[in-house]
Design an enzyme around this catalytic site. Structure first.
Site, PDB file in Angstrom:
ATOM      1  N   ASP A 180       0.815  -1.085   0.220  1.00 27.18           N
ATOM      2  CA  ASP A 180       0.108  -0.028  -0.008  1.00 27.18           C
ATOM      3  C   ASP A 180       0.933   1.179   0.026  1.00 27.18           C
ATOM      4  OD1 ASP A 180      -2.142   1.533   0.026  1.00 27.18           O
ATOM      5  OD2 ASP A 180      -2.862   0.981   2.041  1.00 27.18           O
ATOM      6  N   ASP A 228      -8.128  -7.296   0.827  1.00 28.00           N
ATOM      7  CA  ASP A 228      -7.191  -7.326   1.939  1.00 28.00           C
ATOM      8  C   ASP A 228      -7.903  -6.693   3.287  1.00 28.00           C
ATOM      9  OD1 ASP A 228      -6.903  -4.469   1.177  1.00 28.00           O
ATOM     10  OD2 ASP A 228      -5.953  -4.527   3.167  1.00 28.00           O
ATOM     11  N   CYS A 235     -12.576 -27.876   8.909  1.00 29.78           N
ATOM     12  CA  CYS A 235     -11.129 -27.472   8.821  1.00 29.78           C
ATOM     13  C   CYS A 235     -10.461 -28.583   8.896  1.00 29.78           C
ATOM     14  CB  CYS A 235     -11.254 -26.046   9.436  1.00 29.78           C
ATOM     15  SG  CYS A 235      -9.522 -25.264   9.104  1.00 29.78           S
ATOM     16  N   CYS A 291      -6.863 -27.680   9.182  1.00 27.48           N
ATOM     17  CA  CYS A 291      -5.823 -26.712   9.669  1.00 27.48           C
ATOM     18  C   CYS A 291      -5.226 -27.336  10.883  1.00 27.48           C
ATOM     19  CB  CYS A 291      -5.892 -25.259   9.918  1.00 27.48           C
ATOM     20  SG  CYS A 291      -6.661 -24.685  11.356  1.00 27.48           S
ATOM     21  N   CYS A 338      -7.371 -26.861  14.199  1.00 27.47           N
ATOM     22  CA  CYS A 338      -8.609 -27.532  14.450  1.00 27.47           C
ATOM     23  C   CYS A 338      -8.336 -28.889  14.768  1.00 27.47           C
ATOM     24  CB  CYS A 338      -9.539 -27.261  13.204  1.00 27.47           C
ATOM     25  SG  CYS A 338      -9.876 -25.751  13.160  1.00 27.47           S
ATOM     26  N   HIS A 384      -5.860 -20.395  11.915  1.00 29.60           N
ATOM     27  CA  HIS A 384      -7.316 -20.910  11.749  1.00 29.60           C
ATOM     28  C   HIS A 384      -8.088 -19.845  10.866  1.00 29.60           C
ATOM     29  CE1 HIS A 384     -11.050 -22.500  11.236  1.00 29.60           C
ATOM     30  NE2 HIS A 384     -11.670 -21.349  11.562  1.00 29.60           N
TER      31      HIS A 384
END
Ligand SMILES: [Zn+2]
Length: 381
Positions: A94, A267, A305, A307, A310, A336
């Site tokens: 940015d 974003d 999930c 991940c 989890c 997560h």
């Protein structure tokens, strides 16, 4: 020819949602895509390794903050942000435009640039479009943003017009400063929530050879309905052969609505910032881990999930870590959330490619709108 060589791969029926891909200096990027925010060359409480594990494609870093600390010389001597962070994928920077908006008491506006007082050492810095691009070149980002003047989306006509016209002049100065660099450059459409200004801004900026266009000045004070209307209206004014980026958005529902309106890139600090307070985004909807309801819960955070948060930890443990304000809680929930956002964007992209987006959109929207208290009751039954 755009430096990113953006290609459309599919457009959904009954929607403006589209799937595409483009090429940066660090690889191929598939859209629609969410970009985690790493303002200070760090995505909060994550490592470059965990960001790779959740398959982040582009990180967003902030020119203004990195200009103040560590400064251009560090990037120049150490080989740019990719080497400094040990990050091999793409980076978008940015320009500092958002700080012009968000730090109104530490800067003065001039035609030449924005005069800031550094929060690091109190020195005065004139952030011009040229300095912003020079710094973004030192950082070595794949996609640079023009310096713009963002105003509140509820600004009156005079304020919004003045900022928009300055944004246009600064966009051309930024384009000139970019020169022959291989780094891509996006322009930013401004104009607050005034249709005529949005039209003027898009028609002016699209005359020039930018590599993509961002919709700026939204998610800064307007209602959700207004944001959606102005996103839709602005997208219609942008060329279809270049990427479209809605800055600073948002929650999963905000993203779903914007993809439906034809946006490719997003974003937001939400997945990592909310994680610090114990807010998780899951396939069952938003979960507030601070709630006493989770004190004894051996359930995983998200039933669908895969991940590591989890698969390895219970809600009871995450609840305890968040209540104790332990950094590990922030890390695990943030990880997560980023994994969930990535999975969510993949599902969206897949549904566009298979032309089932309309069905996906309707069912996902219903899921995202179901309140947590209601879902908890369902689990208990
Ligand atoms: Zn997970």
């Amino acid at each position: 020819m755009s430096r990113l060589k953006f290609q459309l791969e599919g457009i959904a029926s009954y929607s403006r949602a589209r799937a595409g891909k483009f090429q940066t200096l660090h690889g191929t990027v598939l859209t629609p895509l969410f970009m985690p925010v790493g303002t200070q060359a760090t995505v909060k409480a994550q490592t470059s390794q965990t960001l790779k594990e959740c398959d982040s494609q582009i990180l967003l870093a902030n020119t203004y903050h990195l200009l103040l600390r560590p400064g251009a010389e560090v990037f120049q001597r150490l080989g740019g942000i990719h080497r400094l962070m040990n990050w091999s994928h793409s980076v978008l920077t940015d320009s500092g435009g958002f700080q012009i908006y968000s730090l109104p008491h530490s800067r003065k506006m001039k035609e030449e640039g924005a005069l800031f007082k550094s929060y690091v050492d109190g020195k005065l810095i004139l952030l011009t479009p040229e300095l912003s691009i020079e710094m973004q070149k030192s950082i070595g980002s794949d996609i640079m943003m023009v310096l713009d003047q963002c105003v509140s989306s509820t600004s009156d006509l005079n304020q919004a017009l003045e900022a928009m016209e300055r944004t246009h002049r600064w966009a051309l100065r930024s384009l000139k400063a970019r020169g022959e660099s291989r780094q891509s450059l996006f322009a930013i459409v401004q104009g607050a929530c005034i249709s005529e200004l949005r039209k003027q801004s898009a028609s002016f900026l699209t005359q020039f050879e930018f590599d993509g266009f961002a919709i700026g000045g939204l998610a800064v004070g307007e209602s959700k309905a207004m944001r959606e209307d102005f996103t839709e209206m602005t997208v219609e004014l942008l060329p279809s052969h270049l990427p479209r980026y809605l800055m600073g958005v948002g929650t999963p529902l905000d993203i779903l609505e914007a993809v439906h309106r034809g946006v490719d890139l997003f974003d937001c600090i939400i997945p990592t910032a909310h994680a610090q307070r114990g807010v998780a985004y899951t396939h069952q909807g938003k979960v507030q881990l601070r709630r006493t309801a989770y004190k004894f819960s051996e359930d995983r955070l998200d039933l669908y999930c895969s991940c590591s948060t989890c698969t390895l930890y219970s809600k009871a443990y995450l609840h305890h870590l968040i209540k104790s304000e332990e950094v590990l809680g922030w890390h695990l929930v943030g990880f997560h959330n980023l994994f969930f956002y990535r999975q969510f964007m993949r599902e969206i992209r897949q549904s566009i490619l298979e032309d089932t987006f309309e069905t996906y959109y309707q069912s996902k929207k219903k899921n995202l709108l179901t309140p947590e208290s209601h879902r908890t009751e369902i689990y208990l039954q």
